[in-house]
Design a protein around this motif. Structure first.
Motif, mmCIF file in Angstrom:
data_model
loop_
_atom_site.group_PDB
_atom_site.id
_atom_site.type_symbol
_atom_site.label_atom_id
_atom_site.label_comp_id
_atom_site.label_asym_id
_atom_site.label_seq_id
_atom_site.Cartn_x
_atom_site.Cartn_y
_atom_site.Cartn_z
ATOM 1 N N GLU A 49 -3.033 -0.699 -2.236
ATOM 2 C CA GLU A 49 -2.500 0.534 -2.847
ATOM 3 C C GLU A 49 -1.265 1.017 -2.086
ATOM 4 O OE1 GLU A 49 -3.272 1.711 -5.737
ATOM 5 O OE2 GLU A 49 -4.845 0.187 -5.951
ATOM 6 N N GLU A 50 -1.307 0.878 -0.781
ATOM 7 C CA GLU A 50 -0.170 1.271 0.059
ATOM 8 C C GLU A 50 1.053 0.412 -0.267
ATOM 9 O OE1 GLU A 50 -0.892 2.484 4.204
ATOM 10 O OE2 GLU A 50 0.327 3.915 3.085
ATOM 11 N N ALA A 51 0.853 -0.889 -0.377
ATOM 12 C CA ALA A 51 1.959 -1.809 -0.689
ATOM 13 C C ALA A 51 2.566 -1.458 -2.038
ATOM 14 C CB ALA A 51 1.463 -3.249 -0.695
ATOM 15 N N LYS A 52 1.713 -1.026 -2.970
ATOM 16 C CA LYS A 52 2.151 -0.728 -4.322
ATOM 17 C C LYS A 52 3.041 0.513 -4.358
ATOM 18 C CE LYS A 52 -0.067 -0.605 -8.840
ATOM 19 N NZ LYS A 52 -1.348 -0.594 -9.548
ATOM 20 N N LYS A 53 2.724 1.498 -3.525
ATOM 21 C CA LYS A 53 3.431 2.779 -3.637
ATOM 22 C C LYS A 53 4.540 2.981 -2.595
ATOM 23 C CE LYS A 53 0.798 5.830 -0.696
ATOM 24 N NZ LYS A 53 -0.457 6.511 -0.448
ATOM 25 N N THR A 54 4.625 2.124 -1.592
ATOM 26 C CA THR A 54 5.626 2.345 -0.541
ATOM 27 C C THR A 54 7.035 2.097 -1.075
ATOM 28 O OG1 THR A 54 3.997 1.641 1.068
ATOM 29 C CG2 THR A 54 6.266 1.756 1.820
ATOM 30 N N LEU A 55 7.930 3.047 -0.776
ATOM 31 C CA LEU A 55 9.261 3.025 -1.387
ATOM 32 C C LEU A 55 10.250 2.163 -0.622
ATOM 33 C CD1 LEU A 55 9.664 6.797 -2.355
ATOM 34 C CD2 LEU A 55 8.755 4.923 -3.730
ATOM 35 N N ILE A 56 11.346 1.888 -1.306
ATOM 36 C CA ILE A 56 12.461 1.113 -0.751
ATOM 37 C C ILE A 56 12.941 1.728 0.568
ATOM 38 C CG2 ILE A 56 14.940 0.745 -1.159
ATOM 39 C CD1 ILE A 56 14.228 0.081 -4.048
ATOM 40 N N GLU A 57 13.278 0.850 1.518
ATOM 41 C CA GLU A 57 13.797 1.175 2.847
ATOM 42 C C GLU A 57 12.733 1.684 3.819
ATOM 43 O OE1 GLU A 57 16.499 0.186 4.329
ATOM 44 O OE2 GLU A 57 17.194 -0.756 2.482
ATOM 45 N N SER A 58 11.466 1.681 3.392
ATOM 46 C CA SER A 58 10.385 1.940 4.359
ATOM 47 C C SER A 58 10.365 0.792 5.360
ATOM 48 C CB SER A 58 9.037 2.003 3.635
ATOM 49 O OG SER A 58 9.011 3.073 2.732
ATOM 50 N N SER A 59 9.988 1.118 6.601
ATOM 51 C CA SER A 59 9.870 0.067 7.611
ATOM 52 C C SER A 59 8.432 -0.428 7.627
ATOM 53 C CB SER A 59 10.270 0.619 8.979
ATOM 54 O OG SER A 59 9.683 1.892 9.202
ATOM 55 N N ILE A 60 8.262 -1.759 7.608
ATOM 56 C CA ILE A 60 6.912 -2.314 7.514
ATOM 57 C C ILE A 60 6.741 -3.530 8.429
ATOM 58 C CG2 ILE A 60 6.544 -1.550 5.128
ATOM 59 C CD1 ILE A 60 7.142 -4.419 4.212
ATOM 60 N N ILE A 61 5.472 -3.808 8.707
ATOM 61 C CA ILE A 61 5.099 -5.067 9.360
ATOM 62 C C ILE A 61 4.135 -5.771 8.421
ATOM 63 C CG2 ILE A 61 3.783 -6.081 11.263
ATOM 64 C CD1 ILE A 61 4.854 -3.857 13.046
ATOM 65 N N VAL A 62 4.390 -7.041 8.134
ATOM 66 C CA VAL A 62 3.478 -7.795 7.278
ATOM 67 C C VAL A 62 3.085 -9.095 7.972
ATOM 68 C CG1 VAL A 62 4.111 -6.898 5.014
ATOM 69 C CG2 VAL A 62 5.487 -8.697 6.028
ATOM 70 N N LYS A 63 1.854 -9.494 7.682
ATOM 71 C CA LYS A 63 1.378 -10.770 8.203
ATOM 72 C C LYS A 63 0.890 -11.608 7.036
ATOM 73 C CE LYS A 63 0.051 -8.625 12.508
ATOM 74 N NZ LYS A 63 -1.005 -8.174 13.404
ATOM 75 N N GLY A 64 1.008 -12.927 7.174
ATOM 76 C CA GLY A 64 0.541 -13.805 6.112
ATOM 77 C C GLY A 64 1.011 -15.227 6.331
ATOM 78 N N THR A 65 0.855 -16.022 5.270
ATOM 79 C CA THR A 65 1.185 -17.441 5.356
ATOM 80 C C THR A 65 2.445 -17.725 4.556
ATOM 81 O OG1 THR A 65 -1.185 -17.877 5.474
ATOM 82 C CG2 THR A 65 0.262 -19.755 5.007
ATOM 83 N N ILE A 66 3.326 -18.524 5.139
ATOM 84 C CA ILE A 66 4.573 -18.888 4.459
ATOM 85 C C ILE A 66 4.302 -20.057 3.510
ATOM 86 C CG2 ILE A 66 6.909 -19.818 4.768
ATOM 87 C CD1 ILE A 66 6.587 -16.954 5.721
ATOM 88 N N ALA A 67 4.804 -19.901 2.266
ATOM 89 C CA ALA A 67 4.625 -20.985 1.303
ATOM 90 C C ALA A 67 5.971 -21.309 0.676
ATOM 91 C CB ALA A 67 3.642 -20.563 0.217
ATOM 92 N N GLU A 68 6.202 -22.587 0.422
ATOM 93 C CA GLU A 68 7.383 -22.981 -0.324
ATOM 94 C C GLU A 68 7.071 -22.721 -1.790
ATOM 95 O OE1 GLU A 68 8.643 -26.855 0.788
ATOM 96 O OE2 GLU A 68 10.526 -26.703 -0.318
#
Length: 436
Positions: A64-83
């Motif tokens: 829900e946070e990812a959905k509503k956070t606006l442009i230019e917010s500062s964030i940290i994300v973790k995950g897996t890189i995929a081609e």
RNA sequence: GCCGUCGUAGCUCAGUUGGUGGAGCACUCGGCUGUUAACCGAGCGGUCGCCGGUUCGAGUCCGGCCGACGGCGCCA
């Protein structure tokens, strides 16, 4: 306890982290959501990466946070890189942890923008792809100038910014209150550099320069950076060679280091490379007049300076910068000497850039004739007494010497293919703008 | 200094002959499991640059002022 390691986006886009689980930090550049999936384009100093947030891959709160956070917010994300061919850049981060550092207010800069609005919002517009690219290239150019002169054994020499009198003539000085007196912001480093060459022989400098000209054009700033050099024993022909080599070196460095940025700016890398490897022609003012007359039927009376329209027309016949020497003596500053071989003309030159970017360098040999200089100062209504220290330089072991100044922003604007010189400097100052 | 263009929502703009100010974007709410400056529906949002004049009535007509941007001159 080990600190989290963050990966730079350009590293990811070059394919070094495919299938790895990593952390990335930056700012939201664009965001779109579609029910159970959110696409976030994440920006850092090095590039833009698509982060894909699916409801099933993380907690409901984070989704829900990812959905509503606006442009230019500062964030940290973790995950897996995929081609993934569907992602811009060919790679995406499949997010399993989404953390907001600061949730931004609605960003004032949206789809439709005017140049004036972007200047008002300059502190925020610095984040744009365009200025990011320009500022990286500007840094390369500034670095190249330092390297060029240091590689050729020039000493960096600093002049005062607060100066007692003018150098270039005309009422174009910014006045500064100085205790109970008046002083002026530097219009040129040159007069002080001339003192230095009798000690160090070869000096250079790059710093802010101030001109209170009431110019409202896409080529003028009230505060700009000038890269100047001054050298003993150097006469005009050698001086123009140094200037050409400097500009060629700058171009080579930018082409080598900033191809991606040039592409962002829609600049032709091959064209710049070609210019860097070409000879720049030298012509005289007389020759320039005859080119204009014969090819364009533009008749400039001898003795008039070349105006913008004439310079632009002249440059239609060249694809590289051109050095123009021997302008009429009368329209030149007091310190420019007469050419004994071409009377009534000065031992001076301008370098004119292609494509309407105008004069990027102006320079000359320096007069050693005190009486001549005094006469010229009187003609322009100047107080010759302010220049006594300068005349001393001719009284104690004077030697031939020369120098020139390069307009850093003009070169940046040319190389970056900019419409306006204001975008060549982070916070431009013009006649009507000194904020933010 | 001279010349030109423009001032209407946070941003970009439309507004006819003078008759109760609109659109797109942004933002809020709702919908949507592969978007590419996403899309669909609804909502929120106004000192029409300022002052004066004409008029029953001015965003619109007239006068003055202010501001911004650009071109020339001058320069890098």
């Amino acid at each position: 306890m080990s600190e989290t390691k963050f990966v730079a986006i350009n590293e990811i886009l070059s394919g070094n982290y495919t299938d790895k689980h990593i952390s990335v930090r930056g700012w939201i550049y664009r965001t779109r959501s579609s029910g159970n999936i959110v696409f976030i384009n994440l920006r850092d100093a090095t590039g833009i990466l698509q982060a894909t947030v699916k409801r099933d891959n993380l907690s409901d709160e984070m989704f829900e946070e990812a959905k509503k956070t606006l442009i230019e917010s500062s964030i940290i994300v973790k995950g897996t890189i995929a081609e993934d061919k569907r992602a811009p850049g060919g790679y995406e981060l499949r997010v399993d942890t989404f953390q907001v550092l600061q949730s931004a207010e609605p960003f004032p800069i949206v789809e439709d923008q005017s140049p004036e609005f972007l200047l008002d919002q300059r502190h925020l517009w610095l984040r744009s792809q365009k200025l990011n690219a320009v500022l990286k290239i500007r840094s390369t150019i500034v670095g190249a100038i330092h390297q060029f002169f240091r590689d050729h054994d020039y000493i960096e020499f600093d002049a005062p910014v607060l100066q007692p009198n003018q150098c270039e003539g005309g009422a174009t000085l910014f006045e500064v209150k100085y205790y109970d007196n008046k002083t002026y912001l530097s219009q040129s480093w040159q007069l002080y550099a001339e003192a230095a060459v009798f000690s160090l022989e070869k000096v250079y400098n790059m710093g802010p320069t101030f001109r209170a000209e009431k110019s409202k054009t896409s080529r003028h700033l009230s505060e700009f950076w000038m890269a100047e050099m001054e050298a003993a024993w150097v006469k005009l022909p050698k001086l123009t060679e140094i200037a050409k080599k400097e500009v060629q070196f700058i171009l080579k460095q930018v082409v080598e280091k900033n191809s991606p940025e040039l592409q962002v700016l829609d600049q032709d890398v091959e064209k710049l490379k070609h210019i860097a490897e070409s000879e720049f022609p030298t012509i005289t003012y007389d020759k320039a007049l005859s080119i204009l007359k014969e090819n364009a039927n533009m008749k400039v009376p001898w003795g008039k300076d070349l105006r913008t329209i004439e310079e632009n027309k002249l440059m239609e016949y060249f694809e590289t910068p051109v050095v123009v020497t021997n302008y009429p003596l009368e329209i030149m500053a007091f310190y420019k000497p007469e050419d004994p071989k071409k009377p009534k003309t000065a031992l001076c030159f301008d370098m004119i850039a292609p494509s309407g970017y105008g004069e990027i360098i102006g320079g000359s040999q320096r007069s050693e004739d005190i009486d001549y200089m005094k006469k010229r100062l009187r003609e322009t209504g100047e107080d010759e007494e302010n220049y006594e220290w300068y005349f001393d330089l001719r009284r104690y072991g004077s030697v031939p010497h020369s120098g020139y100044g390069l307009g850093v922003e003009r070169v940046v604007a040319w190389i970056c293919n900019l419409d306006n010189i204001k975008d060549a400097i982070p916070f431009p100052r013009t006649m009507n703008r000194f904020q933010p």
